[in-house]
Enzyme design. Structure first.
Site, PDB file in Angstrom:
ATOM      1  N   GLU A  51       0.822  -1.225   0.000  1.00  0.00           N
ATOM      2  CA  GLU A  51       0.000   0.000   0.000  1.00  0.00           C
ATOM      3  C   GLU A  51       0.848   1.264   0.000  1.00  0.00           C
ATOM      4  OE1 GLU A  51      -2.651  -3.172   1.914  1.00  0.00           O
ATOM      5  OE2 GLU A  51      -0.553  -2.530   2.147  1.00  0.00           O
ATOM      6  N   PHE A 113     -12.145  -6.718  13.950  1.00  0.00           N
ATOM      7  CA  PHE A 113     -11.028  -7.217  13.155  1.00  0.00           C
ATOM      8  C   PHE A 113     -10.661  -6.204  12.075  1.00  0.00           C
ATOM      9  CE2 PHE A 113      -9.547  -9.648   9.385  1.00  0.00           C
ATOM     10  CZ  PHE A 113      -8.339 -10.084   9.918  1.00  0.00           C
ATOM     11  N   GLN A 114      -9.393  -5.847  12.018  1.00  0.00           N
ATOM     12  CA  GLN A 114      -8.840  -4.885  11.070  1.00  0.00           C
ATOM     13  C   GLN A 114      -9.521  -3.515  11.148  1.00  0.00           C
ATOM     14  OE1 GLN A 114      -8.483  -6.659   7.111  1.00  0.00           O
ATOM     15  NE2 GLN A 114      -6.462  -7.452   7.676  1.00  0.00           N
ATOM     16  N   LYS A 163     -17.761  -0.282   5.570  1.00  0.00           N
ATOM     17  CA  LYS A 163     -18.150  -1.240   4.533  1.00  0.00           C
ATOM     18  C   LYS A 163     -19.644  -1.229   4.253  1.00  0.00           C
ATOM     19  CE  LYS A 163     -17.525  -5.955   2.887  1.00  0.00           C
ATOM     20  NZ  LYS A 163     -16.862  -7.262   3.103  1.00  0.00           N
ATOM     21  N   MET A 466      24.362   9.064   3.016  1.00  0.00           N
ATOM     22  CA  MET A 466      24.306  10.381   3.646  1.00  0.00           C
ATOM     23  C   MET A 466      24.520  10.301   5.149  1.00  0.00           C
ATOM     24  SD  MET A 466      24.139  13.563   3.029  1.00  0.00           S
ATOM     25  CE  MET A 466      23.288  14.005   1.512  1.00  0.00           C
TER      26      MET A 466
END
Length: 561
Positions: A51, A113-114, A163, A466
């Site tokens: 993602e 969940f999630q 959802k 760096m």
């Protein structure tokens, strides 16, 4: 007509002219992906490997075009994986819309969940965000998000949709979208004051930032520079707003800016700041920054006035509008003597590197030669980023795509996929260090899956370049956790993911490899073996004034301040 929330999402994207989205599906966002399946001939979906890659791709798409980039993710870890990309866009004022889906409304706040409060998490790093709990509000919210992302100072907007909202139905009616136009209103008194300061100046210097790029003000800026007759420097984000090949251009300003720009700004009597926010990497010691000059700042965001550096006067408004207004009233000025002095600095303090070895600067100059200065250059962060900014001559805006404010390692590969998708006619090159490439190199698989012909150049010095440079100069050569000298083979990795892989150890080998990459019809990774001790010069030590810039010769002569 009655549509589900998921169908409304797709129709609203079509309203906005969205042709490409980047994302990764999951349970909470399945309804949206199912609706997207029905419109796959109208909106292209690029399935990234992660993602974060999707958010960087949306960012790269936006930077390359000026349009709003769009990314999609599911709930929980899918949403949180967007956070770094959203923050990157926020720090550089890039317009993206991130659409996430969450658990259903009845499950919110129950540690389902999630489930994650992504709107709460992203509140400090978005221009605005929404959680849409009523399908009746969905279409107008999406439209509002696109306006907010583009209007004034651009930035990212997040829309979180439970959802059940994506499955509920509502009446949808298509709406024509009117263009977001810059505000024409300026304070007349501020404009007159600015004109007075410009006319009075004997040693003016113009400092250009990312605002000049975002406002599409290149033509107005060029006219303004020529009328004022002043030397020009830029920030990392301002690259290409003014042509890097023009005789008045003196290079980047700041920690790794040219000595000419750093000395010139330190000696000018008026610093005209066009769409820049005085980052600490530009100013060095802010108390000693341009201490002999009056400072005149142009910016669309009033919050940037007197935030990091105290200014003399400012004009708040769209950069393009400000410059157009000034150009209408400003007569031709002449600063021949001042420009001659700056030209002498340019001759005395050129950027230099060792030409006999394969080096970062040498590779960048070869890329410039072979692309004729007409590529989209994407970078990661660190030495590779600075060498690209120093040695590639950017002549047009939106041709350098890089994480300036946040400094996101792993940004470049996803952004290059977004840029090439947006501008398929352009050569797109991502310049990376090996440390950055390791962060998100899985996106090579994305480029290979869709046969997106990006060129990935890895300046492989087997260290975190760096950070090691700082350890070398300021930490007594104690290389704590910066050595990457292991057995990872980037050529084999590229081939394993479906891309072409090549290795270069000399300038000649790189020249040949890059020429082959330009003719490839898929992604190419070029592993450039460079020295671990190669550094970015010049440099300003932390806490020092930019007038104390030093380079390799100064260091060898014991002149480091």
């Amino acid at each position: 007509m009655q549509l589900t929330g998921a169908e409304i999402v797709i129709e609203c994207l079509k309203e906005q002219g969205v042709d490409t989205v980047f994302g990764y599906p999951g349970g909470a966002i399945l309804n949206v992906y199912d609706a997207l399946y029905q419109h796959q001939n109208e909106i292209r979906h690029i399935l990234t490997s992660h993602e974060q890659g999707a958010s960087h791709a949306a960012d790269g798409y936006a930077r390359a075009t000026g349009k709003v980039g769009v990314c999609l993710a599911t709930s929980g870890p899918g949403a949180t994986n967007l956070v770094t990309g959203i923050a990157t866009a926020y720090m550089d004022s890039i317009p993206i819309v991130a659409i996430t889906c969450n658990v259903g409304v009845p499950l919110l706040g129950k540690d389902s969940f999630q489930e994650i409060d992504i709107s709460g998490i992203t509140m400090p790093i978005t221009k605005h965000n929404f959680i849409v709990k009523d399908v009746e509000q969905l279409a107008d919210t999406i439209r509002k998000a696109f306006v907010i992302a583009k209007k004034g100072r651009p930035g990212p907007v997040l829309i979180d949709i439970p959802k059940d909202v994506t499955s509920n139905q509502a009446e949808y009616e298509k709406k024509e979208i009117s263009a977001v136009c810059p505000l024409e209103d300026l304070c007349e008194e501020d404009v007159e004051t600015a004109l007075g300061l410009i006319r009075e100046a004997k040693r003016p210097y113009i400092f250009v930032g990312g605002g000049a790029v975002l406002s599409n003000a290149s033509e107005e800026l060029y006219e303004f520079v020529k009328k004022v007759d002043a030397p020009v420097c830029d920030s990392l984000m301002g690259k290409g707003a003014f042509p890097g090949t023009d005789p008045l251009y003196t290079g980047m300003l700041g920690m790794h800016g040219t000595k000419t720009s750093n000395y010139g700004v330190s000696e000018c009597d008026l610093l005209i700041v066009v769409g820049a926010r005085f980052s600490d990497r530009v100013t060095g010691n802010a108390k000693k920054f341009a201490e002999h000059a009056k400072i005149l700042q142009f910016d669309v965001d009033v919050a940037e006035m007197n935030k990091n550096v105290l200014i003399t006067e400012g004009v708040v408004g769209d950069i393009r509008v400000i410059l157009r207004r000034l150009n209408e009233r400003l007569e031709q000025l002449d600063h021949t003597e001042w420009i001659q002095k700056i030209s002498e600095y340019k001759e005395k303090y050129p950027l230099t590197y060792h030409p006999d070895l394969l080096t970062g600067p040498g590779a960048v100059e070869e890329i410039y030669r072979q692309t004729h200065g007409d590529a989209l250059i994407v970078t990661e962060v660190g030495q590779n980023q600075m060498w690209a900014a120093q040695y590639y001559k950017f002549t047009k805006p939106r041709t350098l795509l890089t994480s300036g404010g946040l400094g996101t390692m792993g940004y470049g590969l996803g952004a290059s996929i977004g840029a090439k998708t947006a501008r398929p006619e352009k050569t797109v090159v991502n310049i990376a260090g090996d440390g950055c490439f390791r962060m998100n190199m899985n996106e090579i698989a994305t480029a290979a899956r869709y046969q997106i012909p990006v060129i990935q150049v890895v300046l492989n010095n087997h260290v975190l370049g760096m950070v090691r440079q700082w350890q070398d100069l300021f930490y007594g050569k104690r290389y704590s956790a910066t050595v990457l000298n292991d057995s990872v083979d980037f050529v084999k990795l590229a081939e394993a993911m479906g891309a072409a892989g090549m290795r270069a150890t000399t300038p000649e080998e790189f020249r040949e490899a890059f020429a082959k990459a330009l003719t490839a019809d898929g992604p190419v990774v070029i592993d450039c073996q460079i020295d671990s001790d190669e550094k970015v010069w010049p440099m300003v030590a932390p806490g020092e004034a930019i007038s104390k810039a030093f380079d390799e010769e100064d260091l060898e002569a014991g002149k480091k301040q």
